[in-house]
Write an enzyme that holds these catalytic residues in place. Structure first.
Site, PDB file in Angstrom:
ATOM      1  N   CYS A   1      -0.183   8.294  -1.297  1.00 30.47           N
ATOM      2  CA  CYS A   1      -0.367   6.867  -1.508  1.00 30.47           C
ATOM      3  C   CYS A   1      -1.822   6.446  -1.717  1.00 30.47           C
ATOM      4  CB  CYS A   1       0.278   6.088  -0.355  1.00 30.47           C
ATOM      5  SG  CYS A   1       0.713   4.371  -0.793  1.00 30.47           S
TER       6      CYS A   1
ATOM      7  N   SER B   1       4.642   2.072  -1.344  1.00 27.86           N
ATOM      8  CA  SER B   1       3.820   0.985  -1.871  1.00 27.86           C
ATOM      9  C   SER B   1       4.669  -0.264  -2.007  1.00 27.86           C
ATOM     10  CB  SER B   1       3.238   1.384  -3.231  1.00 27.86           C
ATOM     11  OG  SER B   1       2.491   0.323  -3.801  1.00 27.86           O
TER      12      SER B   1
ATOM     13  N   LYS C   1      -2.962  12.820   4.764  1.00 29.77           N
ATOM     14  CA  LYS C   1      -3.495  11.669   4.027  1.00 29.77           C
ATOM     15  C   LYS C   1      -4.941  11.403   4.424  1.00 29.77           C
ATOM     16  CE  LYS C   1      -2.186   6.863   2.983  1.00 29.77           C
ATOM     17  NZ  LYS C   1      -1.162   5.817   3.253  1.00 29.77           N
TER      18      LYS C   1
ATOM     19  N   LYS D   1       1.995  -5.873  -9.157  1.00 26.32           N
ATOM     20  CA  LYS D   1       1.598  -4.648  -8.458  1.00 26.32           C
ATOM     21  C   LYS D   1       1.791  -3.398  -9.326  1.00 26.32           C
ATOM     22  CE  LYS D   1       0.163  -2.438  -4.781  1.00 26.32           C
ATOM     23  NZ  LYS D   1       0.797  -2.670  -3.470  1.00 26.32           N
TER      24      LYS D   1
ATOM     25  N   GLU E   1       6.584   8.653   0.737  1.00 25.63           N
ATOM     26  CA  GLU E   1       5.708   8.740   1.911  1.00 25.63           C
ATOM     27  C   GLU E   1       6.494   8.470   3.191  1.00 25.63           C
ATOM     28  OE1 GLU E   1       1.583   6.519   3.483  1.00 25.63           O
ATOM     29  OE2 GLU E   1       2.691   5.765   1.742  1.00 25.63           O
TER      30      GLU E   1
ATOM     31  N   TYR F   1      -5.563  -3.018   5.861  1.00 31.78           N
ATOM     32  CA  TYR F   1      -5.783  -4.380   5.369  1.00 31.78           C
ATOM     33  C   TYR F   1      -4.425  -4.997   5.089  1.00 31.78           C
ATOM     34  CZ  TYR F   1      -5.013  -1.851   1.022  1.00 31.78           C
ATOM     35  OH  TYR F   1      -4.478  -1.039   0.048  1.00 31.78           O
TER      36      TYR F   1
END
Length: 330
Positions: free
Chosen positions: A151, A177, A115, A183, A48, A121
């Site tokens: 993503c 990411s 996207k 994760k 990305e 956040y």
């Protein structure tokens, strides 16, 4: 087996530098050449915002930065001969900026995805900079119907469903990411939900490296239509990871390791519930109207200052400060 029955894809896990557009383009071009000449790949998948680096933040508002991105994308388009490339970049359209992915092949732009789901956040602040896309992107690449996502698009069901409703046989997701505890298990669990929903394989390519407090761990992976892990890249390591897409006798697309690749890696022993991972719920709306409405909310002004780190020499190692516009409060 016909030429259209097999497609070799190389996932480029690259350490890309925020602001070094020309240097990032050089790294993508080098990866294209190696993937084509040494690995026999027909498509290179990059992370990305590969051209700008992630996250570009206020650099996006510099006129010179916009010109650099346009020139770099043109270089990749012209060089896409004998191999295609899916590359993330900031797309400028009038006064709007999109977090986009361009699919280039034979000197042409085959598709461009914007996207749809913009995270806003914790460490993410994309609504400040980008507009949300609203249309699925599916392209015919060498006889395979490829759906493109960026993503956060894979963390919601709607983008994958829309792409598959338009005929996508495989989904390719480009990512930046960042690493956090557990994760990778969360990523694979979310993708497995999408796979079970739409019934097609998913190719997930992630960034490697770091920017300010963000660390990107790579661990790109490929999941088949049954939810099994076919390929998983190592953590915190640059490289090209190859996967073959093969059309079986029934016409379904199956991801397979090339003969030269290592054996299938094991899946994680335990996948924790996603709502328990780092205390983040996976239920986030990505409707374009809601995103635009939230993007108008005033930005929080308290908190520490952060400076962008930019490479300005040929070695991509000397940092500098861009000025007041690169300084933002989070």
């Amino acid at each position: 087996m016909s030429a259209r029955a097999r497609l070799t894809i190389a996932l480029a896990e690259l350490d890309l530098l925020v602001g070094d557009v020309g240097g990032n383009a050089d790294r993508v071009l080098a990866a294209m050449q190696r993937a084509r000449d040494e690995l026999g790949a027909q498509l290179l998948v990059c992370p990305e915002l590969a051209l700008s680096g992630y996250p570009p933040e206020d650099l996006l508002f510099h006129r010179g930065f916009r010109h650099q991105v346009t020139a770099a994308l043109e270089r990749l388009r012209a060089a896409a001969q004998g191999i295609g490339v899916l590359v993330g970049y900031p797309e400028y359209s009038g006064a709007q900026i999109f977090n986009a992915a361009a699919l280039l092949d034979d000197g042409a732009v085959l598709a461009n995805h914007r996207k749809a789901c913009l995270p806003n956040y914790r460490v993410f602040d994309e609504m400040r900079y980008f507009e949300a896309g609203g249309q699925p992107t599916v392209a015919d690449f060498h006889g395979f119907q490829v759906g493109v996502l960026v993503c956060e698009d894979i963390w919601e069901p709607e983008p994958a469903q829309l792409a598959c409703s338009q005929g996508a046989e495989v989904l390719i997701v480009i990512n930046a990411s960042p690493f956090e505890l557990r994760k990778q298990a969360a990523r694979e669990a979310v993708v497995r939900e999408r796979v079970r929903d739409v019934g097609v394989p998913v190719i997930y390519c992630n960034l490697v490296g770091g920017q300010d407090e963000l660390v990107f761990d790579g661990q790109s992976f490929v999941m088949d239509a049954a939810g099994g892990i076919v390929l998983r890249g190592p953590a915190f390591s640059e490289g090209l990871r190859c996967i073959d897409l093969v059309r079986d006798a029934g016409g379904a697309v199956q991801p397979m390791l090339p003969d030269r690749a290592a054996a299938r890696p094991p899946a994680p022993a335990v996948v924790p519930p996603l709502d328990d991972v780092a205390g983040v719920s996976t239920r986030r709306s990505c409707s374009a109207s809601r995103l635009r409405q939230q993007a108008r909310l005033p930005r929080r002004r308290d908190g520490p200052l952060r400076w962008h780190r930019l490479g300005v020499d040929a070695g991509r190692s000397r940092p500098m400060r861009w000025g007041r516009n690169a300084c933002m409060r989070s």
